[in-house]
Enzyme design. Sequence first.
Site, short mmCIF file in Angstrom:
data_model
loop_
_atom_site.label_atom_id
_atom_site.label_comp_id
_atom_site.label_asym_id
_atom_site.label_seq_id
_atom_site.Cartn_x
_atom_site.Cartn_y
_atom_site.Cartn_z
N PRO A 95 0.92 -1.10 -0.03
CA PRO A 95 -0.08 -0.25 -0.05
C PRO A 95 0.71 1.22 -0.01
CG PRO A 95 -0.17 -1.08 2.19
CD PRO A 95 0.48 -1.84 1.24
N GLU A 149 2.19 -7.82 8.87
CA GLU A 149 2.48 -6.35 8.98
C GLU A 149 3.02 -5.40 7.90
OE1 GLU A 149 0.90 -3.30 11.21
OE2 GLU A 149 0.44 -5.41 11.34
N ARG A 190 -4.34 -8.80 -20.38
CA ARG A 190 -5.06 -8.31 -21.60
C ARG A 190 -4.84 -7.44 -22.56
NH1 ARG A 190 -8.24 -3.70 -20.71
NH2 ARG A 190 -10.04 -4.69 -21.68
N ASP A 199 -10.85 1.22 -24.28
CA ASP A 199 -11.08 0.87 -22.81
C ASP A 199 -11.16 2.34 -22.22
OD1 ASP A 199 -10.79 -1.66 -22.73
OD2 ASP A 199 -8.64 -1.78 -22.12
N1 ADE Z 1 -0.86 -5.10 0.22
C1 ADE Z 1 -1.69 -4.93 0.79
N2 ADE Z 1 -2.39 -3.84 0.47
C2 ADE Z 1 -2.05 -3.62 -0.54
C3 ADE Z 1 -2.43 -2.69 -1.88
N3 ADE Z 1 -3.31 -1.68 -1.36
N4 ADE Z 1 -1.70 -2.61 -2.95
C4 ADE Z 1 -0.76 -3.49 -3.20
N5 ADE Z 1 -0.34 -4.45 -2.20
C5 ADE Z 1 -1.07 -4.65 -1.19
#
Ligand code: ADE
Length: 243
Positions: free
Chosen positions: A86, A113, A150, A164
């Site tokens: 994230p 974590e 794709r 797209d």
């Molecule tokens: N691992 C945990 N959350 C994630 C996300 N939002 N994007 C990519 N990998 C992740």
Amino acid sequence: MKIKILTLFPKMFDEFMGESIIKRAIDKGVCEIEVVDFRLWSQDKHHHVDDTPCSGGAGMVLRPDILIPAIKDNSSSNTYKILMTPQGRLYKQDIAQDLSKQDEIMLICGHYEGFDERIREYVDDEISIGDYVLTGGELASMVVSDSIIRLLNDAIKKESHEDDSFQNGLLEYPQYTRPIEYDGKKVPDVLLCGNHKDIRRWRLKESLRKTMKRRPDLLLNREFSKEELELIDEIKEEEDGKK
Ligand code: ADE
């Protein structure tokens, strides 16, 4: 193209690789997906891959002495290595397009974590699929793989992704199919007239209208063509007329 996925949960990919367009792309040799269980790089009896954070805190952290050798053993100099996290750059269609030109990519899925920070020095990129936290990178790596596959030649018809959403910086125009009338709602006449010039212009206009309504942020840095500016004026007049 080859996609290597490093994960602790290889079975999660069985259905993904065994169905629909992804399965056909693999069967046709358009792409190869190799799923690698990096737990195999753990030397201890219980195959631990994580440990508690230094100086305390919640959760477990993936160990560098396991993941870094797994990354090294499964990559070569032309492997583009991506950490799924994230904290990565936000995934968009233009990144999918860039990645689809690589010969080989590696998607590294974390769990728990997070990753020991030193692992970041052994990858080329970090990608997030959105501003939310998943339990692991597996679903994110499927999203990234799917969107890349794709785009590969012969995975689907080229025309299917040329229009797209996002491909030209706009949301896709509205699509219709038969029946021509359903529950009193008709397919727009222009789509039935067979005039390709009119259809192209209508589609561009409706793409613009949808994007203006739903994703005005996509238009902020756009260089509009003369035709697009004309269509935007028409849309504004029409929308003002509705008020
Ligand atoms: N691992 C945990 N959350 C994630 C996300 N939002 N994007 C990519 N990998 C992740």
